[in-house]
Motif scaffolding. Sequence first.
Motif, short mmCIF file in Angstrom:
data_model
loop_
_atom_site.label_atom_id
_atom_site.label_comp_id
_atom_site.label_asym_id
_atom_site.label_seq_id
_atom_site.Cartn_x
_atom_site.Cartn_y
_atom_site.Cartn_z
N LEU A 199 57.02 33.30 41.65
CA LEU A 199 57.90 34.30 42.25
C LEU A 199 59.37 34.02 41.96
CD1 LEU A 199 56.16 33.81 45.64
CD2 LEU A 199 55.93 35.90 44.32
N GLY A 200 60.11 35.07 41.61
CA GLY A 200 61.56 34.97 41.43
C GLY A 200 62.26 35.17 42.77
N MET A 201 63.38 34.47 42.98
CA MET A 201 64.11 34.53 44.25
C MET A 201 65.61 34.35 44.05
SD MET A 201 61.67 32.32 46.73
CE MET A 201 60.03 32.93 47.08
N GLY A 202 66.38 34.48 45.14
CA GLY A 202 67.83 34.28 45.09
C GLY A 202 68.18 32.80 45.22
N LYS A 221 55.83 42.01 42.96
CA LYS A 221 56.27 40.71 43.43
C LYS A 221 55.89 39.65 42.40
CE LYS A 221 56.04 38.16 47.77
NZ LYS A 221 56.09 38.45 49.20
#
Lengths: 171, 423
Positions: free
Chosen positions: B136-139, B223
């Motif tokens: 998953l990519g995130m901030g 997602k």
Amino acid sequence: MTGGRVWKFGSDVDTDVIIPGRFLADWNKEPEKMGQYCFYGIDPQFNTKVQTGDIIVAGDNFGCGSSRQAAPVAIKSAGIRYLIASSFARIFYRNAINIGLPVLECPVLVEEVNEGERLAVELDKGEITNLDTGKVYRFEPLNEMVQQILDSGGLALYVQKRLKSVLNSSF
Amino acid sequence: MGMTIAEKILARASGLQEVKPGQFVTAKVDTIIGHDISLAAFRELERMTADKVFDPERIAITCDHFVPSPTVNAANQIKELGEYINRYQIKNYFEVGRGGICHALFPEKGLIRPGDVVVGSDSHTCTYGALGALALGMGSTDIAAAMALGEVWLKVPETMRIQLTGERGPHTSGKDLILYILGKTGTNGALYKALEITGDAVGGLHMDERFTICNMAVEGGSKTAVIVPDDATREYLAGRVPPDAQMRFYKSDPDAAYCADYVVDCSEIEPMVACPHSPANVRPAAQLSGVTIDQAVLGSCTNGRLTDLRAAARILKGRTVKPGVRMIIVPASQEIYLDAMREGLLETFVRAGALISPPTCGPCFGGHMGLLADSEVAISSTNRNFTGRMGAANSQIYLASPATVAASAITGRICDPREVMTS
Ligand code: SF4
């Protein structure tokens, strides 16, 4: 009960209009400065009109597009206290919670509230009262994890606390 | 009720018997990835007063976006990153000249394993679903927290199943498949959902193609995406991951619940192209033969792997890039570069009149190494064709497979590779 004034937006508000890319160079060094550019992409004067404690109410898919964390930072630094929308884009939702900006989903309220009206939010009760009409709206209470992060003032402070408690318990 | 592969991975990582879509969980993270721009996450880590990370062995960082440094700011970014790497004793750090583009490099180095929960400060982290991981990519604050605590909070996504059947025609690849799928789902058809790519035809997909498919899944709003690991996955991992590494080969239960179920017949898929300015604005290449191009780009975490370079070389061999067209080829990692050199692919490219760049993100995000001039048109094997992404705000980007990019470079217009290969 004192409430926050409502600023109303439509659907699909993207992070580029919240904080245009040209303000991002090394934003992470001085994040508070982002407030003055909040919504610069559609209303360069927004920062001068907004008052601390105001509330944004928007339609569907708020915060879509780029994952830039500077977007919720700009909104929070401009003084916005709560963000209420019909729905949020995934990464924006996380980023907002993580910086300690409460994001609430309440489609019925979005339909009915008008710009300039005052809302009082009671996070723990899961209620929002429109102080001008007296109508009370319920929203899905935040999950426990999200609530803990917000109570700590954001994810960075939450992690700080967690790290300290691990340290203390080992003594 | 059974669980999907995504649900099983999340249940295991959260220490639960069972999870359901919509449920919030705190999942242990197995691997965290990042790159030069992830400097922001390390600054956040410092602000959290974390004096160490959860596991210095399980964090992987490469320099890939601004590589080699095109500006002083970019050089300073890498310099400061290096200081954090030392301070937090990050073990898997790939300096300029030692690595390549994150999503090509980390699997190649055996750092991603099936059944892992992987998070990264890059939106294409979902690429690792190709190995049966949940990625998953995130901030930046999320990634900093994950580095400090070794866990993340997540909402269990619903799973959307895409079953691939049928035999693919010649000169169609994983890229054509994912473009076709995006054409069907649109840019938000999979919002919040996990894609599960399954079906008979998956067995015939090379690992490189699987990476391409999972890489671009995020362009449909999802997602993440995951491909159930099989023999090809095991073969890919053998010799890359350490022999004692823990690998978990999950698959979905027969009675698992899906929020949507699609069947895609691969025999019907032609070489596809995503037109400006959306990866979901997809049409068959054959219908776009009137579009002339100024630049052809082959590379990126989507399509800069060895089989991509081979596909292009097959078409470029003995042919030349049309005068007036620039072709830029970017092998995605040092290993791929070396393999391409050994196989003689680089010579084929140079003889064809293409320019070879060192491994870098470079033109993919409009950073450097070949930006587009005003009103120019590019065909590119990358993953995003948003307005101005590769250069001038009024330039135009068409996304396609390596074969289509190569065929277009030769003819100077968008070209179905079957046209070149039969003439
Ligand atoms: S190659 Fe492009 S899409 Fe991939 S990580 Fe680099 S900039 Fe992002």
